[in-house]
Design a protein around this motif. Structure first.
Motif, mmCIF file in Angstrom:
data_model
loop_
_atom_site.group_PDB
_atom_site.id
_atom_site.type_symbol
_atom_site.label_atom_id
_atom_site.label_comp_id
_atom_site.label_asym_id
_atom_site.label_seq_id
_atom_site.Cartn_x
_atom_site.Cartn_y
_atom_site.Cartn_z
ATOM 1 N N GLY A 29 68.836 74.439 51.411
ATOM 2 C CA GLY A 29 68.910 73.599 52.592
ATOM 3 C C GLY A 29 67.788 72.578 52.630
ATOM 4 O O GLY A 29 66.941 72.520 51.741
ATOM 5 N N ASP A 30 67.814 71.757 53.675
ATOM 6 C CA ASP A 30 66.724 70.817 53.875
ATOM 7 C C ASP A 30 66.280 70.879 55.328
ATOM 8 O O ASP A 30 66.984 71.403 56.182
ATOM 9 N N ILE A 31 65.100 70.359 55.598
ATOM 10 C CA ILE A 31 64.520 70.414 56.937
ATOM 11 C C ILE A 31 64.168 68.997 57.355
ATOM 12 O O ILE A 31 63.486 68.281 56.625
ATOM 13 N N ARG A 32 64.648 68.618 58.540
ATOM 14 C CA ARG A 32 64.363 67.299 59.089
ATOM 15 C C ARG A 32 63.593 67.473 60.391
ATOM 16 O O ARG A 32 64.114 68.061 61.339
ATOM 17 N N ILE A 33 62.371 66.958 60.427
ATOM 18 C CA ILE A 33 61.542 67.035 61.627
ATOM 19 C C ILE A 33 61.373 65.607 62.125
ATOM 20 O O ILE A 33 60.642 64.809 61.519
ATOM 21 N N LEU A 34 62.058 65.289 63.216
ATOM 22 C CA LEU A 34 62.079 63.940 63.754
ATOM 23 C C LEU A 34 60.659 63.459 64.036
ATOM 24 O O LEU A 34 59.870 64.147 64.670
ATOM 25 N N GLY A 35 60.312 62.294 63.522
ATOM 26 C CA GLY A 35 59.002 61.705 63.736
ATOM 27 C C GLY A 35 57.940 62.189 62.769
ATOM 28 O O GLY A 35 56.841 61.650 62.746
ATOM 29 N N PHE A 36 58.238 63.215 61.976
ATOM 30 C CA PHE A 36 57.254 63.727 61.016
ATOM 31 C C PHE A 36 57.715 63.498 59.589
ATOM 32 O O PHE A 36 57.026 62.844 58.817
ATOM 33 N N GLY A 37 58.867 64.055 59.231
ATOM 34 C CA GLY A 37 59.366 63.847 57.878
ATOM 35 C C GLY A 37 60.452 64.829 57.495
ATOM 36 O O GLY A 37 60.878 65.659 58.295
ATOM 37 N N ASN A 38 60.871 64.739 56.235
ATOM 38 C CA ASN A 38 61.950 65.570 55.711
ATOM 39 C C ASN A 38 61.480 66.339 54.480
ATOM 40 O O ASN A 38 60.825 65.768 53.609
ATOM 41 N N PHE A 39 61.837 67.614 54.436
ATOM 42 C CA PHE A 39 61.623 68.443 53.257
ATOM 43 C C PHE A 39 62.983 68.653 52.615
ATOM 44 O O PHE A 39 63.951 68.971 53.301
ATOM 45 N N SER A 40 63.057 68.479 51.293
ATOM 46 C CA SER A 40 64.317 68.693 50.595
ATOM 47 C C SER A 40 64.039 69.236 49.202
ATOM 48 O O SER A 40 62.896 69.302 48.758
ATOM 49 N N VAL A 41 65.130 69.631 48.516
ATOM 50 C CA VAL A 41 65.031 70.149 47.156
ATOM 51 C C VAL A 41 65.710 69.155 46.227
ATOM 52 O O VAL A 41 66.787 68.647 46.527
ATOM 53 N N SER A 42 65.072 68.891 45.106
ATOM 54 C CA SER A 42 65.622 67.987 44.109
ATOM 55 C C SER A 42 65.699 68.723 42.778
ATOM 56 O O SER A 42 64.855 69.569 42.481
ATOM 57 N N ASN A 43 66.705 68.423 41.994
ATOM 58 C CA ASN A 43 66.846 69.020 40.669
ATOM 59 C C ASN A 43 66.242 68.085 39.629
ATOM 60 O O ASN A 43 66.592 66.909 39.574
ATOM 61 N N ARG A 44 65.342 68.607 38.842
ATOM 62 C CA ARG A 44 64.709 67.834 37.770
ATOM 63 C C ARG A 44 65.351 68.246 36.449
ATOM 64 O O ARG A 44 65.400 69.426 36.113
ATOM 65 N N ALA A 45 65.847 67.297 35.702
ATOM 66 C CA ALA A 45 66.535 67.570 34.436
ATOM 67 C C ALA A 45 65.550 68.019 33.361
ATOM 68 O O ALA A 45 64.354 67.725 33.417
ATOM 69 N N ALA A 46 66.074 68.735 32.382
ATOM 70 C CA ALA A 46 65.253 69.152 31.237
ATOM 71 C C ALA A 46 64.890 67.922 30.414
ATOM 72 O O ALA A 46 65.687 66.994 30.267
ATOM 73 N N THR A 47 63.672 67.911 29.904
ATOM 74 C CA THR A 47 63.210 66.795 29.084
ATOM 75 C C THR A 47 62.404 67.319 27.901
ATOM 76 O O THR A 47 62.099 68.512 27.822
ATOM 77 N N THR A 48 62.060 66.430 27.013
ATOM 78 C CA THR A 48 61.192 66.773 25.896
ATOM 79 C C THR A 48 59.889 66.001 26.062
ATOM 80 O O THR A 48 59.896 64.781 26.200
ATOM 81 N N GLY A 49 58.777 66.737 26.097
ATOM 82 C CA GLY A 49 57.465 66.117 26.214
ATOM 83 C C GLY A 49 56.714 66.270 24.908
ATOM 84 O O GLY A 49 57.256 66.715 23.901
ATOM 85 N N ARG A 50 55.448 65.907 24.917
ATOM 86 C CA ARG A 50 54.606 66.026 23.724
ATOM 87 C C ARG A 50 53.319 66.744 24.089
ATOM 88 O O ARG A 50 52.718 66.489 25.115
ATOM 89 N N ASN A 51 52.907 67.638 23.208
ATOM 90 C CA ASN A 51 51.623 68.300 23.355
ATOM 91 C C ASN A 51 50.544 67.254 23.055
ATOM 92 O O ASN A 51 50.528 66.694 21.960
ATOM 93 N N PRO A 52 49.637 66.983 23.995
ATOM 94 C CA PRO A 52 48.668 65.912 23.768
ATOM 95 C C PRO A 52 47.671 66.219 22.642
ATOM 96 O O PRO A 52 47.112 65.299 22.052
#
Length: 91
Positions: free
Chosen positions: A40-63
């Motif tokens: 779910g998500d939470i909407r607090i009028l005048g303050f803000g919104n909390f939500s969930v987003s899906n982040r896709a798998a990626t390939t990074g590099r070891n520095p």
């Protein structure tokens, strides 16, 4: 400000005891966490919104080594400030 300082500030503004204010702060955080966890998500009028987003798998590099590293997909919490909070911060 950490959670204990937040509870102390809530206690001061509301007249509650520090223990009661700490319980109220914990209840708010638990409710937000539980709602986001269930998708779910939470909407607090005048303050803000909390939500969930899906982040896709990626390939990074070891520095250090430059080797590719697989970064798995995951769900992340997002917060977007509402108009009241933005106005309070900017003027």
């Amino acid at each position: 400000m950490n959670k204990n300082e937040l509870a102390a500030a809530v206690a001061e503004k509301t007249g509650l005891g520090k223990g009661e204010a700490a319980s109220a702060v914990d209840a708010v955080f638990d409710t937000i966490t539980g709602t986001l966890k269930s998708g779910g998500d939470i909407r607090i009028l005048g303050f803000g919104n909390f939500s969930v987003s899906n982040r896709a798998a990626t390939t990074g590099r070891n520095p250090l080594t430059g080797q590719p590293v697989d970064i798995p997909a995951k769900r992340v919490a997002k917060f977007s400030a509402g108009k009241g909070l933005k106005d309070a911060l900017n003027g």
